[in-house]
Design a protein around this motif. Structure first.
Motif, PDB file in Angstrom:
ATOM      1  N   ASP A 121    -138.359  14.310-106.741  1.00  8.88           N
ATOM      2  CA  ASP A 121    -138.714  13.064-107.433  1.00  8.88           C
ATOM      3  C   ASP A 121    -140.141  12.743-107.018  1.00  8.88           C
ATOM      4  N   LEU A 122    -141.098  13.240-107.804  1.00 10.39           N
ATOM      5  CA  LEU A 122    -142.509  13.187-107.422  1.00 10.39           C
ATOM      6  C   LEU A 122    -143.158  11.903-107.935  1.00 10.39           C
ATOM      7  N   GLY A 123    -143.291  10.945-107.043  1.00 13.42           N
ATOM      8  CA  GLY A 123    -143.765   9.610-107.406  1.00 13.42           C
ATOM      9  C   GLY A 123    -142.566   8.712-107.569  1.00 13.42           C
ATOM     10  N   CYS A 124    -141.772   8.588-106.501  1.00 14.28           N
ATOM     11  CA  CYS A 124    -140.441   7.982-106.619  1.00 14.28           C
ATOM     12  C   CYS A 124    -140.452   6.471-106.701  1.00 14.28           C
ATOM     13  N   GLY A 125    -141.597   5.815-106.423  1.00 15.04           N
ATOM     14  CA  GLY A 125    -141.604   4.360-106.448  1.00 15.04           C
ATOM     15  C   GLY A 125    -140.611   3.797-105.453  1.00 15.04           C
ATOM     16  N   ILE A 126    -139.831   2.801-105.877  1.00 17.45           N
ATOM     17  CA  ILE A 126    -138.836   2.210-104.977  1.00 17.45           C
ATOM     18  C   ILE A 126    -137.549   3.017-104.932  1.00 17.45           C
ATOM     19  N   GLY A 127    -137.491   4.136-105.687  1.00 19.23           N
ATOM     20  CA  GLY A 127    -136.374   5.066-105.542  1.00 19.23           C
ATOM     21  C   GLY A 127    -135.317   5.017-106.619  1.00 19.23           C
ATOM     22  N   ALA A 128    -135.575   4.412-107.778  1.00 20.30           N
ATOM     23  CA  ALA A 128    -134.540   4.247-108.801  1.00 20.30           C
ATOM     24  C   ALA A 128    -133.969   5.586-109.268  1.00 20.30           C
ATOM     25  N   GLU A 129    -134.835   6.552-109.526  1.00 24.67           N
ATOM     26  CA  GLU A 129    -134.353   7.853-110.008  1.00 24.67           C
ATOM     27  C   GLU A 129    -133.595   8.594-108.906  1.00 24.67           C
ATOM     28  N   SER A 130    -134.088   8.538-107.689  1.00 24.94           N
ATOM     29  CA  SER A 130    -133.408   9.216-106.583  1.00 24.94           C
ATOM     30  C   SER A 130    -132.059   8.579-106.293  1.00 24.94           C
ATOM     31  N   ILE A 131    -131.952   7.269-106.466  1.00 22.30           N
ATOM     32  CA  ILE A 131    -130.659   6.586-106.314  1.00 22.30           C
ATOM     33  C   ILE A 131    -129.652   7.185-107.292  1.00 22.30           C
ATOM     34  N   THR A 149    -144.413   1.343-100.126  1.00 18.51           N
ATOM     35  CA  THR A 149    -143.432   1.592-101.174  1.00 18.51           C
ATOM     36  C   THR A 149    -142.477   2.703-100.756  1.00 18.51           C
ATOM     37  N   ALA A 150    -143.006   3.731-100.075  1.00 17.68           N
ATOM     38  CA  ALA A 150    -142.154   4.817 -99.579  1.00 17.68           C
ATOM     39  C   ALA A 150    -141.134   4.287 -98.585  1.00 17.68           C
ATOM     40  N   ARG A 151    -141.549   3.350 -97.766  1.00 16.36           N
ATOM     41  CA  ARG A 151    -140.635   2.780 -96.788  1.00 16.36           C
ATOM     42  C   ARG A 151    -139.520   2.002 -97.468  1.00 16.36           C
ATOM     43  N   VAL A 152    -139.879   1.240 -98.514  1.00 15.96           N
ATOM     44  CA  VAL A 152    -138.868   0.525 -99.297  1.00 15.96           C
ATOM     45  C   VAL A 152    -137.906   1.513 -99.940  1.00 15.96           C
ATOM     46  N   ALA A 153    -138.460   2.585-100.504  1.00 18.83           N
ATOM     47  CA  ALA A 153    -137.612   3.598-101.148  1.00 18.83           C
ATOM     48  C   ALA A 153    -136.653   4.221-100.146  1.00 18.83           C
ATOM     49  N   GLU A 154    -137.133   4.507 -98.934  1.00 15.48           N
ATOM     50  CA  GLU A 154    -136.262   5.150 -97.963  1.00 15.48           C
ATOM     51  C   GLU A 154    -135.115   4.238 -97.550  1.00 15.48           C
ATOM     52  N   HIS A 155    -135.394   2.936 -97.469  1.00 13.99           N
ATOM     53  CA  HIS A 155    -134.295   1.995 -97.214  1.00 13.99           C
ATOM     54  C   HIS A 155    -133.270   2.083 -98.335  1.00 13.99           C
ATOM     55  N   ASN A 156    -133.750   2.063 -99.573  1.00 12.79           N
ATOM     56  CA  ASN A 156    -132.844   2.068-100.725  1.00 12.79           C
ATOM     57  C   ASN A 156    -132.033   3.361-100.810  1.00 12.79           C
ATOM     58  N   LEU A 157    -132.662   4.475-100.508  1.00 11.65           N
ATOM     59  CA  LEU A 157    -131.933   5.740-100.538  1.00 11.65           C
ATOM     60  C   LEU A 157    -130.927   5.818 -99.397  1.00 11.65           C
TER      61      LEU A 157
END
Length: 418
Positions: A121-131, A149-157
């Motif tokens: 997921d190249l450019g994952c933002g807050i992680g919606a696609e990876s979720i 933003t990566a830190r927020v995404a990692e929390h969400n994932l």
């Protein structure tokens, strides 16, 4: 090590600081305060009272502002993420750009059906696609350029992985083009359109107007199954011949153009319009752009095709299904003598043809006691809001006014929604 600690550690090198007070949101006391506050705010609690209570509980002014801001974002995010939003973290820009959960789930299903087990997921933002990928049983390889933003995404994932009992993902920080897909057997990209402050406003279509660039994305698509999410107004000249292009609308709003390559593209499908409304989904597809239907005289019904159908250039195919024709060449309204229910268009029964001149139109509406008027237009140079004010509507009646053309001539059609 839990997801918050791992996110903090992975984001540390070269990371710019979090917004004031937001560091607190990655700590257990901050998440607890956020959960309580978001729940109360969603239940109708007064924000000023919550602000006072948070300060009395020992939070600093910056921490309190962060909690209230994040709580507001969680409530707003429920429109895209449902109940899961109340466990996630967001940035304002990240939430605005994030794919809706239902659409992301359909993306993930493409990868699952293609046999992909790991997707970059190249450019994952807050992680919606990876979720969504985690929900489909796929391991994401998430990359994000912005450290916070990566830190927020990692929390969400981390939250999502725990829910599905999947391995805890990490988010790599860096430029997607430099990091690349690694050993992933699928790639998803959501490139942003670069906005340059040029004085020349002519439209320029270039694969390098995006970040990551479409040149990079299309290059990946030659070697690995690749999906690319782009805006609904994508210049069609940029669509490669070997791509499946799918326009998606949600509750009447066109939200994206998806380009799919390799095993992710369906055989025989080059153009598709996916219409999601409520809990229903319907798709119109073809192996090429459809020719427009022939122009015909005005019938009893008018059809307004969904925006995804219009952008996919499948109006002619829809017309064939409805037994309809074009009201005027180049204008995306169809007309027919009978109504055929369809998820791909809104249907209106034409009640009367009214005068086009404004003074006579106002009189005709007053005679019918129309006080609430929806104004739709295609092929007419008019501001609906300004016109509605000038019409000085009064009465209990409700109707739709369609300002358009029939066989090239301007018309004003009084209609009712079917």
């Amino acid at each position: 090590m839990n997801a918050r600690e791992q996110g903090a550690r992975s984001a540390a090198p070269g990371s710019r600081p979090a917004p004031p007070g937001w560091e607190f949101l990655f700590e257990t006391p901050g998440l607890d305060a956020l959960s309580r506050t978001a729940g109360e705010l969603a239940g109708g609690a007064d924000a000023a009272r919550l602000n006072t209570e948070l300060r009395r509980g020992g939070l600093t002014a910056e921490q309190t502002a962060a909690v209230l801001t994040q709580a507001t974002l969680r409530i707003k995010a429920r429109a895209k993420f449902g109940d899961l939003a109340m466990s996630l973290l967001f940035t304002p820009a990240g939430l605005e750009q994030a794919t809706r959960a239902g659409v992301a789930a359909r993306h993930a299903e493409r990868f699952r059906a293609a046999g992909c087990t790991t997707v970059a997921d190249l450019g994952c933002g807050i992680g919606a696609e990876s979720i969504a990928l985690i929900g489909a049983g796929i391991s994401p390889r998430a990359v994000e350029l912005d450290p916070f933003t990566a830190r927020v995404a990692e929390h969400n994932l981390g939250v999502t992985a725990a829910h599905h009992r999947r391995p805890l993902p990490t988010v790599r920080i860096g430029d997607a083009e430099r990091i690349g897909p690694g050993d992933a057997d699928g790639v998803f990209l959501d490139p942003a359109r670069r906005t340059a402050g040029h004085t020349d406003t002519r439209r320029v279509a270039s694969p390098d107007d995006y970040s990551p660039s479409l040149t990079f994305a299309f290059g990946l698509a030659e070697t690995v199954p690749t999906g690319i999410k782009l805006g609904p107004g994508l210049d069609r000249d940029l669509i490669p011949d070997d791509a499946e292009a799918q326009w998606v609308s949600v509750d009447g709003q066109v939200v994206e153009t998806g380009l799919w390559f390799g095993a992710l593209a369906r055989p025989g499908v080059k153009r598709a319009a996916l219409v999601l409304r409520g809990g229903d989904a319907a798709e119109l597809s073809a192996d090429r752009d459809a020719d427009d239907a022939a122009q015909r005289p005005l019938g009893e019904y008018l059809y307004e095709p969904d925006g995804a159908v219009i952008r996919a250039r499948l109006i002619g195919k829809l017309a064939g299904q409805l037994g309809a024709g074009m009201m005027s060449d180049g204008i995306a309204y169809l007309t027919a003598d009978r109504r055929v229910p369809t998820p791909f268009a809104q249907a209106f029964r034409i009640v009367a043809e009214l005068p086009v001149k404004e003074k006579e139109l106002r009189r005709a509406l007053a005679e019918r006691e129309i006080g609430t008027l929806e104004i739709k237009k295609r092929g007419a140079d008019v501001d609906p809001a300004a016109l509605r004010t000038r019409l000085k509507l009064r009465g209990r009646g409700r109707a739709t006014l369609v300002l358009t053309r029939v066989a090239g001539a301007h018309v004003a059609l009084l209609a009712e929604r079917c």
